[in-house]
Design a protein around this motif. Structure first.
Motif, PDB file in Angstrom:
ATOM      1  N   ALA A   1      -7.287  -0.916   2.012  1.00  0.00           N
ATOM      2  CA  ALA A   1      -5.269  -0.778   1.744  1.00  0.00           C
ATOM      3  C   ALA A   1      -5.690  -0.464   0.311  1.00  0.00           C
ATOM      4  O   ALA A   1      -4.915  -0.676  -0.347  1.00  0.00           O
ATOM      5  N   TYR A   2      -7.590  -0.747  -0.671  1.00  0.00           N
ATOM      6  CA  TYR A   2      -7.122  -0.238  -1.996  1.00  0.00           C
ATOM      7  C   TYR A   2      -6.628  -1.116  -2.592  1.00  0.00           C
ATOM      8  O   TYR A   2      -5.660  -1.067  -3.727  1.00  0.00           O
TER       9      TYR A   2
ATOM     10  N   SER B   1       1.769   2.297  -4.018  1.00  0.00           N
ATOM     11  CA  SER B   1       1.622   1.730  -4.924  1.00  0.00           C
ATOM     12  C   SER B   1       0.659   3.233  -4.766  1.00  0.00           C
ATOM     13  O   SER B   1       0.025   4.169  -5.968  1.00  0.00           O
TER      14      SER B   1
ATOM     15  N   TYR C   1      -2.772  -3.943  -5.311  1.00  0.00           N
ATOM     16  CA  TYR C   1      -3.292  -2.641  -5.390  1.00  0.00           C
ATOM     17  C   TYR C   1      -3.426  -1.935  -6.018  1.00  0.00           C
ATOM     18  O   TYR C   1      -3.146  -1.712  -7.569  1.00  0.00           O
TER      19      TYR C   1
ATOM     20  N   GLU D   1       0.407  -1.052   0.053  1.00  0.00           N
ATOM     21  CA  GLU D   1      -0.041   0.124  -0.202  1.00  0.00           C
ATOM     22  C   GLU D   1       0.873   1.101   0.059  1.00  0.00           C
ATOM     23  O   GLU D   1       0.267   1.867  -0.912  1.00  0.00           O
TER      24      GLU D   1
ATOM     25  N   LYS E   1      -8.504  -2.887   6.291  1.00  0.00           N
ATOM     26  CA  LYS E   1      -7.169  -2.971   5.790  1.00  0.00           C
ATOM     27  C   LYS E   1      -6.845  -4.579   6.129  1.00  0.00           C
ATOM     28  O   LYS E   1      -7.122  -5.390   7.121  1.00  0.00           O
TER      29      LYS E   1
END
Length: 327
Positions: free
Chosen positions: A137-138, A65, A82, A62, A153
């Motif tokens: 955490a995308y 990213s 990610y 993360e 996350k």
């Protein structure tokens, strides 16, 4: 092959720009149909849309990213990776454009987002509220276990208490079709820049961004009116949607037919639309670029029909999506 509808009404198009322009109105009779301008401008009967938010092969966690660079060689569109965040619109556009030139690859336009949204709402999609990707955490392809803001996350490919990864069947509620065949991350994850931009006061040239610091990276005009002489030249007009200049919040007549913003009224308190009660905001002069899809921490008033506006700069929570126009 056997269309029972008798007629088709004319899609509003601006001849000089050979594309739809915001503020133009459609004139359909009940029972007639309209071809979305996204298909006309790209000269295709179909579009291949990135199944997930765009990733980058060099991103391993993360913290790394966020990359504001143009690099089509590192693109990956996969679940459980990610999202590539913190990229200016110009770099996202160049990365998308150079990705697969043989298939006319390009960064997703606002009208193309609209096509996906309407298909999702129809009998060809889930026709249900698309569940949010609440992974903070995308990571692509995740889904919340319930409606709400239980963000969490996780590590790659791991389930959390409140969020499930793509391989877990419980994540399919975040797909536009409600199963693995659909498109993911269109609600939640990171917000997504799309190629939809406001024009200057004379409606002749796109605005670049808020100012010389918070700009899109395109060579254009500042939102405040100053000229931006450095940066990437704006592309051929078929690769972006134009929105007429506006400097107030009275903005709901200014969408483009089919972009899934113009048709979303009855607007209630806090700009909530009647479609899944999603919040709808359009571009204004200080924030000339569209973003779509909300992010992982957003509340119940967001979804696939959500729209907002931003400067176009390398904001850490924004990503992008790639589309192919295969003829």
């Amino acid at each position: 092959t056997s269309d029972e509808i008798d007629g088709e009404c004319t899609t509003p198009m601006n001849e000089e720009k050979t594309q739809g322009l915001s503020g133009e109105t459609g004139n359909c009779k009940i029972g007639d149909y309209m071809t979305p301008s996204a298909f006309i401008t790209m000269g295709t009967n179909g579009l291949w849309v990135g199944k997930f938010e765009t990733g980058n092969k060099s991103i391993t966690n993360e913290s790394n990213s966020i990359l504001n660079k143009n690099d089509s060689t590192k693109v990956q569109i996969k679940p459980n990776v990610y999202s590539w965040r913190g990229i200016q619109v110009a770099n996202a556009y160049l990365t998308s454009y150079n990705y697969k030139r043989e298939y006319d690859s390009h960064m997703m336009k606002n009208t193309e987002w609209g096509v996906v949204a309407y298909l999702q709402h129809s009998k060809y999609g889930s026709a249900l509220r698309v569940r949010i990707n609440n992974n903070a955490a995308y990571i692509t392809g995740y889904a919340a276990i319930r409606e709400g803001v239980d963000i969490q996350k996780t590590s790659l490919k791991e389930d959390g208490t409140y969020t499930k990864n793509y391989k877990n069947p419980l994540s399919q509620v975040a797909s536009t079709t409600g199963n693995y065949s659909g498109i993911y991350d269109m609600n939640g994850g990171a917000t997504e820049y799309v190629m939809g931009v406001m024009l200057n006061k004379s409606n002749t040239r796109p605005l670049s961004g808020k100012n010389n610091i918070y700009n899109s990276g395109f060579n254009g005009v500042y939102a405040e009116g100053g000229s931006l002489t450095t940066g990437v030249a704006f592309p051929e007009t078929k690769y972006y949607d134009c929105y007429v200049y506006n400097d107030s919040n009275n903005m709901y007549i200014r969408g483009i037919m089919g972009d899934a913003t113009k048709e979303l009224g009855g607007f209630g308190k806090n700009n909530i639309s009647s479609w899944y009660e999603n919040k709808v905001l359009l571009t204004i002069s200080s924030s000339p670029w569209f973003v779509r899809g909300s992010r992982s921490s957003s509340d119940l008033d967001v979804g696939i029909f959500t729209s907002n506006a931003f400067w176009g700069n390398n904001y850490s929570l924004n990503t992008f999506r790639i589309v192919l126009a295969i003829k």
